[in-house]
Design an enzyme around this catalytic site. Structure first.
Site, PDB file in Angstrom:
ATOM      1  N   LEU A   1       8.054   0.887   5.618  1.00 12.12           N
ATOM      2  CA  LEU A   1       9.062  -0.173   5.500  1.00 12.12           C
ATOM      3  C   LEU A   1      10.439   0.371   5.113  1.00 12.12           C
ATOM      4  CD1 LEU A   1       9.993  -3.117   5.528  1.00 12.12           C
ATOM      5  CD2 LEU A   1       8.941  -3.394   3.260  1.00 12.12           C
TER       6      LEU A   1
ATOM      7  N   THR B   1       0.858  -1.189   0.000  1.00 14.51           N
ATOM      8  CA  THR B   1       0.000   0.000   0.000  1.00 14.51           C
ATOM      9  C   THR B   1       0.897   1.242   0.000  1.00 14.51           C
ATOM     10  OG1 THR B   1      -0.196  -0.133   2.398  1.00 14.51           O
ATOM     11  CG2 THR B   1      -1.957  -1.157   1.109  1.00 14.51           C
TER      12      THR B   1
ATOM     13  N   THR C   1       1.552   4.377   1.571  1.00 19.98           N
ATOM     14  CA  THR C   1       2.367   4.879   2.688  1.00 19.98           C
ATOM     15  C   THR C   1       3.314   3.796   3.195  1.00 19.98           C
ATOM     16  OG1 THR C   1       0.655   6.443   3.315  1.00 19.98           O
ATOM     17  CG2 THR C   1       2.283   5.896   5.004  1.00 19.98           C
ATOM     18  N   CYS C   2       2.816   2.582   3.282  1.00 20.35           N
ATOM     19  CA  CYS C   2       3.620   1.472   3.793  1.00 20.35           C
ATOM     20  C   CYS C   2       4.841   1.216   2.920  1.00 20.35           C
ATOM     21  CB  CYS C   2       2.768   0.210   3.883  1.00 20.35           C
ATOM     22  SG  CYS C   2       1.212   0.439   4.769  1.00 20.35           S
ATOM     23  N   SER C   3       4.639   1.252   1.609  1.00 18.00           N
ATOM     24  CA  SER C   3       5.727   0.945   0.673  1.00 18.00           C
ATOM     25  C   SER C   3       6.668   2.119   0.443  1.00 18.00           C
ATOM     26  CB  SER C   3       5.153   0.506  -0.677  1.00 18.00           C
ATOM     27  OG  SER C   3       4.552  -0.763  -0.557  1.00 18.00           O
TER      28      SER C   3
END
Length: 160
Positions: free
Chosen positions: A55, A47, A49-51
């Site tokens: 992370l 997703t 923001t996550c990517s």
């Protein structure tokens, strides 16, 4: 179900992680026992923001976490082990344990599940980070819905 608090023990649950010979079960009891662990959780692998931020921040700062006595960094999401493995490979997340909470059981045990059905994602984990020393939570940073501030790698590093 109450949300986990500082001073609480990590609840017992099973996560999955890809090993050389395929998926393996990871007991949270074994994972957290006898070491200092940073665990951060995202609503979904791949997703935006996550990517783009969550992370990569931990990947980029992994050596700094190690220098502060952190033995392991776990990235968790309510995704299957194959998705988590592919995400870790695509992000060059060497040294980060990509942990699948496939059915959301651990997220529920922590009291940190959320309903993302409005986004077509079903039950997921809230965005958060925690630090646990020998299975006891010493720091807990839970994001407000839609935000990404307190659980960033930089924020977690600042409290160590």
């Amino acid at each position: 179900m109450m949300t986990i608090q500082i001073g609480d023990s990590i609840p017992s649950a099973e996560l999955s992680q890809m090993a050389d010979n395929g998926p393996q079960t990871v007991s949270t009891t074994d994972y957290f026992e006898g070491r200092k662990v940073v665990l951060f959780s995202v609503p979904g692998a791949f997703t935006p923001t996550c990517s783009a931020y969550h992370l990569p921040g931990f990947v980029d700062l992994a050596d700094e976490f190690a220098s502060k006595g952190v033995d392991a960094i776990g990235c968790m999401s309510v995704n299957d082990v194959f998705v988590m493995h592919a995400w870790g490979k695509s992000a060059n997340a060497d040294g980060i344990d990509m942990l699948a909470d496939g059915n959301g059981d651990f997220s529920k045990a922590l009291g940190l599940e959320m309903d993302a059905s409005a986004f077509g994602m079903g039950q997921r984990s809230q965005r958060f980070a925690l630090v646990a020393d020998n299975g006891v939570v010493t720091h807990l940073m839970i994001e407000a819905p839609g935000e990404f501030r307190v659980s960033s790698a930089e924020s977690v590093l600042a409290v160590l």
